[in-house]
Design an enzyme around this catalytic site. Structure first.
Site, PDB file in Angstrom:
ATOM      1  N   TRP A 183       0.829  -1.218   0.000  1.00 56.75           N
ATOM      2  CA  TRP A 183       0.000   0.000   0.000  1.00 56.75           C
ATOM      3  C   TRP A 183       0.853   1.253   0.000  1.00 56.75           C
ATOM      4  O   TRP A 183       0.557   2.221  -0.703  1.00 56.75           O
ATOM      5  CB  TRP A 183      -0.987  -0.026   1.158  1.00 56.75           C
ATOM      6  CG  TRP A 183      -2.000  -1.116   0.972  1.00 56.75           C
ATOM      7  CD1 TRP A 183      -2.148  -2.224   1.757  1.00 56.75           C
ATOM      8  CD2 TRP A 183      -2.973  -1.236  -0.094  1.00 56.75           C
ATOM      9  NE1 TRP A 183      -3.160  -3.014   1.241  1.00 56.75           N
ATOM     10  CE2 TRP A 183      -3.675  -2.449   0.127  1.00 56.75           C
ATOM     11  CE3 TRP A 183      -3.308  -0.459  -1.192  1.00 56.75           C
ATOM     12  CZ2 TRP A 183      -4.702  -2.881  -0.729  1.00 56.75           C
ATOM     13  CZ3 TRP A 183      -4.327  -0.893  -2.042  1.00 56.75           C
ATOM     14  CH2 TRP A 183      -5.011  -2.091  -1.803  1.00 56.75           C
TER      15      TRP A 183
ATOM     16  N   ASP B 132      -2.225   6.718   5.940  1.00 58.63           N
ATOM     17  CA  ASP B 132      -3.240   5.817   5.407  1.00 58.63           C
ATOM     18  C   ASP B 132      -3.593   4.848   6.539  1.00 58.63           C
ATOM     19  O   ASP B 132      -2.806   3.972   6.882  1.00 58.63           O
ATOM     20  CB  ASP B 132      -2.670   5.066   4.194  1.00 58.63           C
ATOM     21  CG  ASP B 132      -3.626   3.999   3.659  1.00 58.63           C
ATOM     22  OD1 ASP B 132      -4.762   3.900   4.175  1.00 58.63           O
ATOM     23  OD2 ASP B 132      -3.237   3.291   2.717  1.00 58.63           O
TER      24      ASP B 132
ATOM     25  N   LYS C  93     -12.862  -1.636   5.792  1.00 59.71           N
ATOM     26  CA  LYS C  93     -12.204  -2.604   6.664  1.00 59.71           C
ATOM     27  C   LYS C  93     -12.717  -2.495   8.094  1.00 59.71           C
ATOM     28  O   LYS C  93     -13.174  -3.467   8.647  1.00 59.71           O
ATOM     29  CB  LYS C  93     -10.690  -2.428   6.616  1.00 59.71           C
ATOM     30  CG  LYS C  93     -10.071  -3.145   5.427  1.00 59.71           C
ATOM     31  CD  LYS C  93      -9.369  -2.283   4.462  1.00 59.71           C
ATOM     32  CE  LYS C  93      -9.003  -3.026   3.193  1.00 59.71           C
ATOM     33  NZ  LYS C  93      -8.209  -2.182   2.301  1.00 59.71           N
TER      34      LYS C  93
HETATM   35  C1  LIG Z   1      -7.580  -1.666   1.308  1.00 61.86           C
HETATM   36  C2  LIG Z   1      -6.504  -0.662   1.452  1.00 61.86           C
HETATM   37  C3  LIG Z   1      -6.353   0.390   0.527  1.00 61.86           C
HETATM   38  C4  LIG Z   1      -7.193   0.519  -0.710  1.00 61.86           C
HETATM   39  O1  LIG Z   1      -8.425   0.987  -0.399  1.00 61.86           O
HETATM   40  P1  LIG Z   1      -9.506   1.307  -1.522  1.00 61.86           P
HETATM   41  O2  LIG Z   1     -10.579   1.905  -0.681  1.00 61.86           O
HETATM   42  O3  LIG Z   1      -9.861   0.017  -2.164  1.00 61.86           O
HETATM   43  O4  LIG Z   1      -8.915   2.268  -2.477  1.00 61.86           O
HETATM   44  C5  LIG Z   1      -5.368   1.320   0.773  1.00 61.86           C
HETATM   45  N1  LIG Z   1      -4.559   1.228   1.841  1.00 61.86           N
HETATM   46  C6  LIG Z   1      -4.672   0.224   2.734  1.00 61.86           C
HETATM   47  C7  LIG Z   1      -3.751   0.179   3.911  1.00 61.86           C
HETATM   48  C8  LIG Z   1      -5.644  -0.743   2.569  1.00 61.86           C
HETATM   49  O5  LIG Z   1      -5.754  -1.736   3.464  1.00 61.86           O
END
Ligand SMILES: *Cc1c(COP(=O)(O)O)cnc(C)c1O
Length: 357
Positions: free
Chosen positions: A101, A169, A193
């Site tokens: 990521w 993030d 999540k």
């Molecule tokens: C799932 C995830 C993403 C991507 O998220 P989207 O909403 O599908 O763009 C980005 N960063 C992390 C850490 C993730 O777990």
């Protein structure tokens, strides 16, 4: 109907009570005779939902008025681009490369300026959180990935970036533990999540950063637009925001983030203790950096891993296959996964080991 145990990495498990609540009022929200799926985003009822969601996020996370709270679309992946598009302005930003990521975030930042990699754990397959970070002077911001969903590593202590805004993030660990929001310039998280369904992305941003937003951006990609209009410049993802509101009610009913954090530690210990009991299972992350959200592990062979996933699935334990890029196994045990579900998993793991170890 019997429900299975959901260990998928995302979209992910939601509390049964939350889905039952949504189900019970799907056709008739607040007795108005219309559904959340069909009412105007300018209606009083939706206004209460989005305001309520924001208020609960603020109180649960201890977010002060120095911050704006936004509900955006495009997922965390759009934030990979929006952060540099709004703040990099051809300058340099520091990124910590902790895995898949973080790499995607770096790729986008490269389109808008220079990326200085202040630390990386690529040398050991992203199995740890790098220390000894080398921040550049005059960086526009520092970016980290608070939890690497694929590698199963998580920052335990956030880096001190002094005056440089820290951007994170937090897609896969937002609200899994108490954090001091004041240490961050900007936090973003796709909801799917830990805090809701897919379709909405939470952004928490220090208000004064709005002054630094690049001028002349296309309207929808400027943070200023969404901050000025309270996330209502255009139609927000109403149903997803509604689900986030219900999730926040649920977190509150659990006793808040501190209570959820305690349970999360118990859940993570249950799985890691099972892994550590002997050398049949092998955790892939360095112990001190192990994620309490995504537990990644290997078995003695790929054949056993395939059998493990197959038998788990047959027992109603879903989503235990590791990400296709790294293989192995992964149990995602987000806030909504019950302690009971994790106990069932740990039992299954012990039984599987005694049969195949
Ligand atoms: C799932 C995830 C993403 C991507 O998220 P989207 O909403 O599908 O763009 C980005 N960063 C992390 C850490 C993730 O777990």
């Amino acid at each position: 109907m019997s429900r299975k145990y959901n260990f998928y990495a995302g979209p992910a498990v939601l509390p049964r009570e939350v889905m039952e609540k949504a189900q019970s009022e799907l056709l008739n929200l607040n007795g108005i005779g219309l559904s959340i799926l069909e009412i105007s985003h300018r209606s009083k009822d939706f206004d209460e939902i989005i305001q309520g969601a924001e208020a609960k996020i603020r109180s649960l996370m201890g977010i002060s008025d120095d911050y704006v709270v936004l509900f955006l679309q495009g997922g965390a992946s759009l934030q990979f681009g929006m952060v540099p598009m709004n703040f990099l302005k051809g300058g340099t930003a520091d990124y910590v490369n902790t895995g898949a990521w973080a790499k995607k975030a770096i790729k986008e930042a490269n389109l808008f300026g220079k990326v200085h990699v202040a630390g990386s754990s690529e040398d050991e397959g992203y199995s740890y959180i790098p220390t000894n970070l080398d921040f550049s002077s005059g960086a526009a911001y520092v970016h980290i990935t608070s939890n690497e969903t694929i590698g199963g590593i998580q920052w335990k202590e956030y880096p001190d970036t002094a005056e440089t805004p820290l951007m994170a993030d937090m897609s896969s660990d937002i609200m899994c533990r108490k954090i001091d929001v004041n240490r961050f310039g900007l936090i973003y998280a796709g909801a799917q999540k830990n805090i809701g369904p897919a379709g909405v992305t939470l952004v928490i941003m220090r208000r004064e950063l709005l002054d630094q937003v690049e001028d002349g951006l296309t309207t929808m990609l400027s943070y200023r637009t969404h901050a000025d209009k309270g996330s209502m410049y255009n139609t927000p993802p109403c149903f997803a925001v509604y689900m986030v509101k219900l999730m926040m009610d649920w977190v509150e009913a659990q006793g808040g983030v501190a209570a959820v954090e305690q349970i999360n530690h118990r859940k993570a210990s249950l799985v890691y203790d099972t892994i550590d009991a002997d050398d049949f299972y092998r955790g892939t992350a360095r112990k001190e950096d192990r994620s309490i959200m995504n537990v990644t592990f290997r078995l003695p062979s790929e054949d056993l891993e395939a059998l493990f996933v197959k038998e788990a699935t047959a027992s109603g334990l879903m989503g235990l296959k590791g990400h296709r890029s790294v293989g192995g196994c992964r149990a995602s045990i987000y806030n909504s996964m019950t302690l009971e579900g994790v106990e069932v998993l740990a039992d299954f793991m012990r039984n599987f080991r005694s049969q195949h170890g």
